[in-house]
Motif scaffolding. Structure first.
Motif, PDB file in Angstrom:
ATOM      1  N   ILE A   6     -51.538 -16.961 -23.172  1.00  0.00           N
ATOM      2  CA  ILE A   6     -51.367 -17.879 -24.302  1.00  0.00           C
ATOM      3  C   ILE A   6     -52.217 -19.126 -24.071  1.00  0.00           C
ATOM      4  CG2 ILE A   6     -49.721 -19.293 -25.616  1.00  0.00           C
ATOM      5  CD1 ILE A   6     -47.485 -17.437 -24.482  1.00  0.00           C
ATOM      6  N   ALA A   7     -52.999 -19.507 -25.078  1.00  0.00           N
ATOM      7  CA  ALA A   7     -53.720 -20.779 -25.051  1.00  0.00           C
ATOM      8  C   ALA A   7     -52.845 -21.810 -25.762  1.00  0.00           C
ATOM      9  CB  ALA A   7     -55.072 -20.653 -25.742  1.00  0.00           C
ATOM     10  N   LEU A   8     -52.486 -22.868 -25.076  1.00  0.00           N
ATOM     11  CA  LEU A   8     -51.619 -23.891 -25.660  1.00  0.00           C
ATOM     12  C   LEU A   8     -52.393 -24.854 -26.551  1.00  0.00           C
ATOM     13  CD1 LEU A   8     -49.261 -24.713 -22.650  1.00  0.00           C
ATOM     14  CD2 LEU A   8     -49.064 -22.922 -24.400  1.00  0.00           C
ATOM     15  N   THR A   9     -53.622 -24.513 -26.865  1.00  0.00           N
ATOM     16  CA  THR A   9     -54.508 -25.355 -27.657  1.00  0.00           C
ATOM     17  C   THR A   9     -54.598 -24.916 -29.108  1.00  0.00           C
ATOM     18  OG1 THR A   9     -56.322 -23.934 -26.990  1.00  0.00           O
ATOM     19  CG2 THR A   9     -55.943 -25.923 -25.675  1.00  0.00           C
ATOM     20  N   THR A  10     -53.935 -23.839 -29.483  1.00  0.00           N
ATOM     21  CA  THR A  10     -54.207 -23.210 -30.779  1.00  0.00           C
ATOM     22  C   THR A  10     -53.193 -23.503 -31.876  1.00  0.00           C
ATOM     23  OG1 THR A  10     -53.076 -21.194 -30.094  1.00  0.00           O
ATOM     24  CG2 THR A  10     -55.448 -21.307 -29.696  1.00  0.00           C
ATOM     25  N   ASN A  11     -52.000 -23.928 -31.536  1.00  0.00           N
ATOM     26  CA  ASN A  11     -50.979 -24.168 -32.560  1.00  0.00           C
ATOM     27  C   ASN A  11     -51.101 -25.613 -33.044  1.00  0.00           C
ATOM     28  OD1 ASN A  11     -48.639 -24.690 -34.018  1.00  0.00           O
ATOM     29  ND2 ASN A  11     -47.366 -23.376 -32.735  1.00  0.00           N
ATOM     30  N   THR A  12     -51.875 -25.796 -34.109  1.00  0.00           N
ATOM     31  CA  THR A  12     -52.141 -27.157 -34.581  1.00  0.00           C
ATOM     32  C   THR A  12     -50.878 -27.864 -35.057  1.00  0.00           C
ATOM     33  OG1 THR A  12     -52.764 -26.311 -36.763  1.00  0.00           O
ATOM     34  CG2 THR A  12     -54.542 -26.720 -35.170  1.00  0.00           C
ATOM     35  N   SER A  13     -49.921 -27.123 -35.575  1.00  0.00           N
ATOM     36  CA  SER A  13     -48.664 -27.761 -35.991  1.00  0.00           C
ATOM     37  C   SER A  13     -47.919 -28.323 -34.788  1.00  0.00           C
ATOM     38  CB  SER A  13     -47.780 -26.767 -36.752  1.00  0.00           C
ATOM     39  OG  SER A  13     -48.411 -26.391 -37.952  1.00  0.00           O
ATOM     40  N   ALA A  14     -47.849 -27.548 -33.707  1.00  0.00           N
ATOM     41  CA  ALA A  14     -47.182 -28.041 -32.490  1.00  0.00           C
ATOM     42  C   ALA A  14     -47.960 -29.212 -31.900  1.00  0.00           C
ATOM     43  CB  ALA A  14     -47.050 -26.919 -31.460  1.00  0.00           C
ATOM     44  N   LEU A  15     -49.275 -29.085 -31.816  1.00  0.00           N
ATOM     45  CA  LEU A  15     -50.090 -30.146 -31.231  1.00  0.00           C
ATOM     46  C   LEU A  15     -49.932 -31.457 -31.998  1.00  0.00           C
ATOM     47  CD1 LEU A  15     -53.382 -28.149 -30.548  1.00  0.00           C
ATOM     48  CD2 LEU A  15     -51.747 -28.948 -28.837  1.00  0.00           C
TER      49      LEU A  15
ATOM     50  N   HIS B  77     -61.033 -18.963 -25.055  1.00  0.00           N
ATOM     51  CA  HIS B  77     -61.938 -17.868 -24.693  1.00  0.00           C
ATOM     52  C   HIS B  77     -61.298 -17.004 -23.601  1.00  0.00           C
ATOM     53  CE1 HIS B  77     -66.385 -16.683 -23.935  1.00  0.00           C
ATOM     54  NE2 HIS B  77     -65.603 -15.783 -23.379  1.00  0.00           N
ATOM     55  N   PHE B  78     -60.742 -17.644 -22.570  1.00  0.00           N
ATOM     56  CA  PHE B  78     -60.084 -16.948 -21.466  1.00  0.00           C
ATOM     57  C   PHE B  78     -58.975 -16.039 -22.008  1.00  0.00           C
ATOM     58  CE2 PHE B  78     -58.294 -18.070 -16.931  1.00  0.00           C
ATOM     59  CZ  PHE B  78     -58.356 -16.730 -16.555  1.00  0.00           C
ATOM     60  N   VAL B  79     -58.128 -16.596 -22.850  1.00  0.00           N
ATOM     61  CA  VAL B  79     -57.001 -15.849 -23.413  1.00  0.00           C
ATOM     62  C   VAL B  79     -57.489 -14.708 -24.299  1.00  0.00           C
ATOM     63  CG1 VAL B  79     -55.065 -16.067 -25.026  1.00  0.00           C
ATOM     64  CG2 VAL B  79     -55.344 -17.723 -23.158  1.00  0.00           C
ATOM     65  N   ALA B  80     -58.529 -14.945 -25.084  1.00  0.00           N
ATOM     66  CA  ALA B  80     -59.060 -13.890 -25.950  1.00  0.00           C
ATOM     67  C   ALA B  80     -59.555 -12.700 -25.146  1.00  0.00           C
ATOM     68  CB  ALA B  80     -60.187 -14.449 -26.819  1.00  0.00           C
ATOM     69  N   GLU B  81     -60.191 -12.969 -24.001  1.00  0.00           N
ATOM     70  CA  GLU B  81     -60.689 -11.882 -23.156  1.00  0.00           C
ATOM     71  C   GLU B  81     -59.544 -11.043 -22.585  1.00  0.00           C
ATOM     72  OE1 GLU B  81     -63.597 -11.372 -23.644  1.00  0.00           O
ATOM     73  OE2 GLU B  81     -64.950 -13.021 -23.228  1.00  0.00           O
ATOM     74  N   LEU B  82     -58.371 -11.642 -22.426  1.00  0.00           N
ATOM     75  CA  LEU B  82     -57.234 -10.926 -21.837  1.00  0.00           C
ATOM     76  C   LEU B  82     -56.342 -10.257 -22.883  1.00  0.00           C
ATOM     77  CD1 LEU B  82     -56.342 -13.481 -19.021  1.00  0.00           C
ATOM     78  CD2 LEU B  82     -57.642 -11.343 -18.832  1.00  0.00           C
TER      79      LEU B  82
ATOM     80  N   LEU C   5     -49.837 -15.782 -18.515  1.00  0.00           N
ATOM     81  CA  LEU C   5     -50.829 -16.806 -18.233  1.00  0.00           C
ATOM     82  C   LEU C   5     -50.786 -17.835 -19.359  1.00  0.00           C
ATOM     83  CD1 LEU C   5     -53.334 -17.560 -16.402  1.00  0.00           C
ATOM     84  CD2 LEU C   5     -54.704 -16.343 -18.117  1.00  0.00           C
ATOM     85  N   LEU C   6     -50.661 -19.112 -19.007  1.00  0.00           N
ATOM     86  CA  LEU C   6     -50.729 -20.212 -19.966  1.00  0.00           C
ATOM     87  C   LEU C   6     -51.959 -21.043 -19.607  1.00  0.00           C
ATOM     88  CD1 LEU C   6     -46.997 -21.372 -19.836  1.00  0.00           C
ATOM     89  CD2 LEU C   6     -48.047 -19.900 -21.544  1.00  0.00           C
ATOM     90  N   VAL C   7     -52.804 -21.344 -20.606  1.00  0.00           N
ATOM     91  CA  VAL C   7     -54.063 -22.043 -20.344  1.00  0.00           C
ATOM     92  C   VAL C   7     -54.249 -23.150 -21.383  1.00  0.00           C
ATOM     93  CG1 VAL C   7     -56.514 -21.723 -19.836  1.00  0.00           C
ATOM     94  CG2 VAL C   7     -54.984 -19.755 -19.703  1.00  0.00           C
ATOM     95  N   PHE C   8     -54.796 -24.299 -20.931  1.00  0.00           N
ATOM     96  CA  PHE C   8     -55.001 -25.416 -21.856  1.00  0.00           C
ATOM     97  C   PHE C   8     -56.057 -26.373 -21.333  1.00  0.00           C
ATOM     98  CE2 PHE C   8     -51.306 -25.844 -19.152  1.00  0.00           C
ATOM     99  CZ  PHE C   8     -51.590 -26.981 -18.421  1.00  0.00           C
TER     100      PHE C   8
END
Length: 182
Positions: free
Chosen positions: A72-81, A53-58, A39-42
């Motif tokens: 994987i939450a695509l919102t968390t890698n600040t270097s990539a973002l 939150h969704f990813v943490a629950e899983l 699952l990829l979520v953003f």
């Protein structure tokens, strides 16, 4: 602000959640996991927090103890973002990650209260090209996500904060049903 009216609008929007759609989404995500997909979520702002939150629950656990699930939450890698935002554009911050991480076996969730967030739309389009299953979480009208996602969950309100409340309610319902399968 009329607090009673706000509460009533939130209650009405939650009551209008389609339980059959929630069950279908949960079953499709379970099927994705059992077939080796992830699952990829953003999303942006509050929707980014909902994605995490969704990813943490899983990856952790929701109601019961179970195996961690590939999300994987695509919102968390600040270097990539910040690198993608700087070197390409903000509209590409999720689509470049989708292109790098997504396969046709995956389930991709874009969260946008308006349904019109350009970077969410661009990433959903990329996931569609790859062949992943795409779901949009939106508000009442659904915006542009309605026309490009294979499925759309609409929160039945136009009030952004209540859309976010309904999204997290739906996410919790989905997680509870996923728990039943593990």
């Amino acid at each position: 602000m009329d607090l009673e009216a706000y509460k009533e609008e939130g209650i009405k929007a939650r009551k209008n959640i389609d339980n059959s759609q929630i069950k279908r989404i949960a079953n499709d995500i379970v099927r994705t996991f059992k077939n080796g997909g992830k699952l990829l979520v953003f999303g942006n702002g509050g929707s980014a927090a909902d994605a995490q939150h969704f990813v943490a629950e899983l990856t952790g656990h929701f109601i019961k103890e179970r195996i961690p699930l590939p999300a994987i939450a695509l919102t968390t890698n600040t270097s990539a973002l910040t690198a993608i935002g700087n070197d390409y554009s903000y509209r590409d911050i999720f689509s470049r990650q989708v292109k790098a991480l997504c396969t046709g076996a995956d389930y991709v969730v874009g969260i946008s209260t308006s349904g019109n967030s350009e970077n969410v739309i661009t990433a959903i389009k990329e996931a569609n090209i790859i062949g992943a299953y795409t779901l949009g979480f939106t508000g009442k009208t659904g915006g542009k996500l309605t026309g490009i996602c294979r499925e759309v969950f609409h929160a039945d309100t136009d009030t952004t904060s209540i859309i976010q409340e309904v999204h997290i309610t739906a996410i919790h319902m989905i997680c509870a049903l996923i728990d039943e399968n593990y």
